[in-house]
Design a protein around this motif. Structure first.
Motif, mmCIF file in Angstrom:
data_model
loop_
_atom_site.group_PDB
_atom_site.id
_atom_site.type_symbol
_atom_site.label_atom_id
_atom_site.label_comp_id
_atom_site.label_asym_id
_atom_site.label_seq_id
_atom_site.Cartn_x
_atom_site.Cartn_y
_atom_site.Cartn_z
ATOM 1 N N TYR A 30 0.992 -1.124 0.067
ATOM 2 C CA TYR A 30 0.164 -0.044 0.148
ATOM 3 C C TYR A 30 0.787 1.231 0.013
ATOM 4 O O TYR A 30 1.807 1.374 0.735
ATOM 5 C CB TYR A 30 -0.850 0.205 1.163
ATOM 6 C CG TYR A 30 -1.614 -1.188 1.498
ATOM 7 C CD1 TYR A 30 -1.979 -1.852 2.376
ATOM 8 C CD2 TYR A 30 -2.707 -1.537 0.434
ATOM 9 C CE1 TYR A 30 -2.714 -2.977 2.583
ATOM 10 C CE2 TYR A 30 -3.646 -2.526 0.537
ATOM 11 C CZ TYR A 30 -3.491 -3.356 1.778
ATOM 12 O OH TYR A 30 -4.486 -4.252 1.646
ATOM 13 N N SER A 66 2.510 1.240 3.640
ATOM 14 C CA SER A 66 2.080 0.203 4.793
ATOM 15 C C SER A 66 2.122 -1.033 3.780
ATOM 16 O O SER A 66 2.046 -1.310 2.894
ATOM 17 C CB SER A 66 0.785 0.411 5.222
ATOM 18 O OG SER A 66 0.439 -0.260 6.265
ATOM 19 N N TYR A 67 2.015 -2.271 4.686
ATOM 20 C CA TYR A 67 2.222 -3.721 4.659
ATOM 21 C C TYR A 67 0.911 -4.469 4.782
ATOM 22 O O TYR A 67 -0.050 -3.791 5.290
ATOM 23 C CB TYR A 67 3.345 -4.178 5.012
ATOM 24 C CG TYR A 67 3.506 -4.115 6.584
ATOM 25 C CD1 TYR A 67 3.951 -3.074 7.109
ATOM 26 C CD2 TYR A 67 3.166 -5.093 7.485
ATOM 27 C CE1 TYR A 67 3.949 -2.859 8.683
ATOM 28 C CE2 TYR A 67 3.072 -4.904 9.091
ATOM 29 C CZ TYR A 67 3.686 -3.898 9.213
ATOM 30 O OH TYR A 67 3.708 -3.768 10.686
ATOM 31 N N PRO A 88 -3.906 -6.546 8.223
ATOM 32 C CA PRO A 88 -3.535 -5.155 7.660
ATOM 33 C C PRO A 88 -3.883 -3.943 8.408
ATOM 34 O O PRO A 88 -3.248 -3.115 8.557
ATOM 35 C CB PRO A 88 -4.224 -5.423 6.330
ATOM 36 C CG PRO A 88 -4.272 -6.713 5.986
ATOM 37 C CD PRO A 88 -4.356 -7.312 7.315
ATOM 38 N N PHE A 89 -5.272 -4.069 8.998
ATOM 39 C CA PHE A 89 -5.651 -2.806 9.806
ATOM 40 C C PHE A 89 -5.019 -2.443 11.009
ATOM 41 O O PHE A 89 -5.311 -1.529 11.618
ATOM 42 C CB PHE A 89 -7.359 -2.887 9.812
ATOM 43 C CG PHE A 89 -7.903 -3.850 10.703
ATOM 44 C CD1 PHE A 89 -8.148 -5.125 10.360
ATOM 45 C CD2 PHE A 89 -7.869 -3.696 12.143
ATOM 46 C CE1 PHE A 89 -8.699 -6.118 11.283
ATOM 47 C CE2 PHE A 89 -8.355 -4.819 13.016
ATOM 48 C CZ PHE A 89 -8.672 -5.934 12.601
ATOM 49 N N LEU A 90 -4.117 -3.309 11.334
ATOM 50 C CA LEU A 90 -3.169 -3.011 12.603
ATOM 51 C C LEU A 90 -1.990 -2.668 12.276
ATOM 52 O O LEU A 90 -1.002 -2.368 12.984
ATOM 53 C CB LEU A 90 -3.144 -4.333 13.403
ATOM 54 C CG LEU A 90 -4.709 -4.676 14.043
ATOM 55 C CD1 LEU A 90 -4.351 -6.003 15.024
ATOM 56 C CD2 LEU A 90 -5.156 -3.585 14.810
ATOM 57 N N ASN A 91 -1.505 -2.580 10.930
ATOM 58 C CA ASN A 91 -0.105 -2.296 10.566
ATOM 59 C C ASN A 91 -0.124 -0.686 10.265
ATOM 60 O O ASN A 91 -0.982 0.035 9.605
ATOM 61 C CB ASN A 91 0.024 -2.954 9.252
ATOM 62 C CG ASN A 91 0.076 -4.270 9.268
ATOM 63 O OD1 ASN A 91 0.325 -5.110 10.362
ATOM 64 N ND2 ASN A 91 -0.223 -5.106 8.192
ATOM 65 N N GLU A 92 0.840 -0.130 10.935
ATOM 66 C CA GLU A 92 1.198 1.171 10.927
ATOM 67 C C GLU A 92 1.682 1.853 9.298
ATOM 68 O O GLU A 92 2.111 0.763 8.643
ATOM 69 C CB GLU A 92 2.136 1.884 12.013
ATOM 70 C CG GLU A 92 3.850 1.379 11.626
ATOM 71 C CD GLU A 92 3.984 0.274 12.219
ATOM 72 O OE1 GLU A 92 3.224 -0.737 12.358
ATOM 73 O OE2 GLU A 92 5.318 0.008 12.460
ATOM 74 N N GLN A 93 1.430 3.046 9.039
ATOM 75 C CA GLN A 93 1.923 3.430 8.046
ATOM 76 C C GLN A 93 3.479 4.083 8.091
ATOM 77 O O GLN A 93 3.704 4.637 9.260
ATOM 78 C CB GLN A 93 1.323 4.739 7.417
ATOM 79 C CG GLN A 93 -0.219 4.416 6.756
ATOM 80 C CD GLN A 93 -0.817 5.576 6.391
ATOM 81 O OE1 GLN A 93 -0.683 6.472 6.455
ATOM 82 N NE2 GLN A 93 -1.584 5.356 5.195
ATOM 83 N N PHE A 94 4.358 4.231 7.402
ATOM 84 C CA PHE A 94 5.499 4.596 7.396
ATOM 85 C C PHE A 94 5.399 5.831 6.399
ATOM 86 O O PHE A 94 5.138 5.660 5.315
ATOM 87 C CB PHE A 94 6.633 3.633 6.983
ATOM 88 C CG PHE A 94 6.655 2.530 7.872
ATOM 89 C CD1 PHE A 94 5.799 1.420 7.806
ATOM 90 C CD2 PHE A 94 7.897 2.176 8.613
ATOM 91 C CE1 PHE A 94 5.984 0.339 8.510
ATOM 92 C CE2 PHE A 94 7.851 1.206 9.498
ATOM 93 C CZ PHE A 94 6.972 0.220 9.366
#
Lengths: 116, 116
Positions: free
Chosen positions: B31, B94-95, B100-106
């Motif tokens: 993403y 994001s990965y 997925p909905f627990l993965n943070e954005q970089f």
């Protein structure tokens, strides 16, 4: 309707004191994640902590903890023992499980100033 | 790993000029997102991509186009810049692993764009 609401445009806290930054959210999706980011004056976005909708316990990460009250749809950030370096903008964000792109919805932010 | 990088860091355009902002990530994330940040308004999603060759509109897509020809790159184009597009632009990725909905954005470091 706003997905994420941060009602405190600015907050002040004395050094070494604790401070709570408010965040409320709006979703009908049972699966979601809540995130807090810090943006210092240098401009970069720093991930601090997250909470999943199914998590039973509040998330903690060092001096940061997330006060998750699911029934009230609130996810407040608590910073303990504030330091001068905590002065920054803080953003609350949410990611829904059903959303195809897993978009993040951000609040308008709270500016925190730590007073020596 | 460089993480998420953005090029350029600063740019000044005249009304009507065009430009492309480049975002690159070396984390193999599925993403990718483009946001704009304006004072008092938090981060607003412009466009996003859930994979190579796919793009979708976000909250404020008008006046912008995007392309994701390679998984690691996400380009944001302004065909005819307007003063209302003066803003700070952030790219994020994001990965898709785990939940997925627990993965943070970089986030990338941001691009400060001024349109005169």
């Amino acid at each position: 309707a706003q997905k994420i609401t941060q009602t405190q445009p600015g907050m002040f806290v004395q050094e070494k004191e604790a401070v709570t930054l408010d965040c409320t959210y709006d979703t009908s999706d049972p699966s979601y994640g809540l995130f807090w980011y810090k943006q210092p004056s240098s401009g970069e976005m720093i991930f601090l902590i997250y909470q999943g909708s199914y998590d039973q316990q509040n998330a903690t990460e060092g001096r940061y903890s997330l006060n998750f009250q699911k029934a009230r749809k609130s996810a407040n950030l608590v910073i303990s023992a504030s330091q001068l370096g905590d002065s920054a903008m803080y953003f609350c964000a949410m990611r829904e499980g059903r959303n195809t792109g897993n978009q993040f919805y951000f609040g308008t932010g709270t500016s925190l100033t730590v007073i020596p | 790993n460089a993480g998420v990088t953005q090029t350029p860091k600063f740019r000044v355009l005249k009304t009507g000029q065009s430009m492309t902002l480049l975002c690159a990530q070396d984390m193999n994330h599925e993403y990718m997102y483009w946001y704009r940040q304006d004072p008092g308004m938090g981060l607003r999603l412009i466009h996003y991509s859930v994979g190579e060759g796919t793009t979708a509109k976000g909250e404020v897509p008008d006046g912008y186009n995007v392309s994701r020809l390679k998984k690691q790159n996400f380009l944001l184009g302004l065909e005819s810049a307007a003063p209302s597009q003066t803003s700070v632009y952030f790219c994020a990725s994001s990965y898709d692993k785990g939940t997925p909905f627990l993965n943070e954005q970089f986030f990338g470091p941001g691009t400060r764009l001024t349109v005169l």
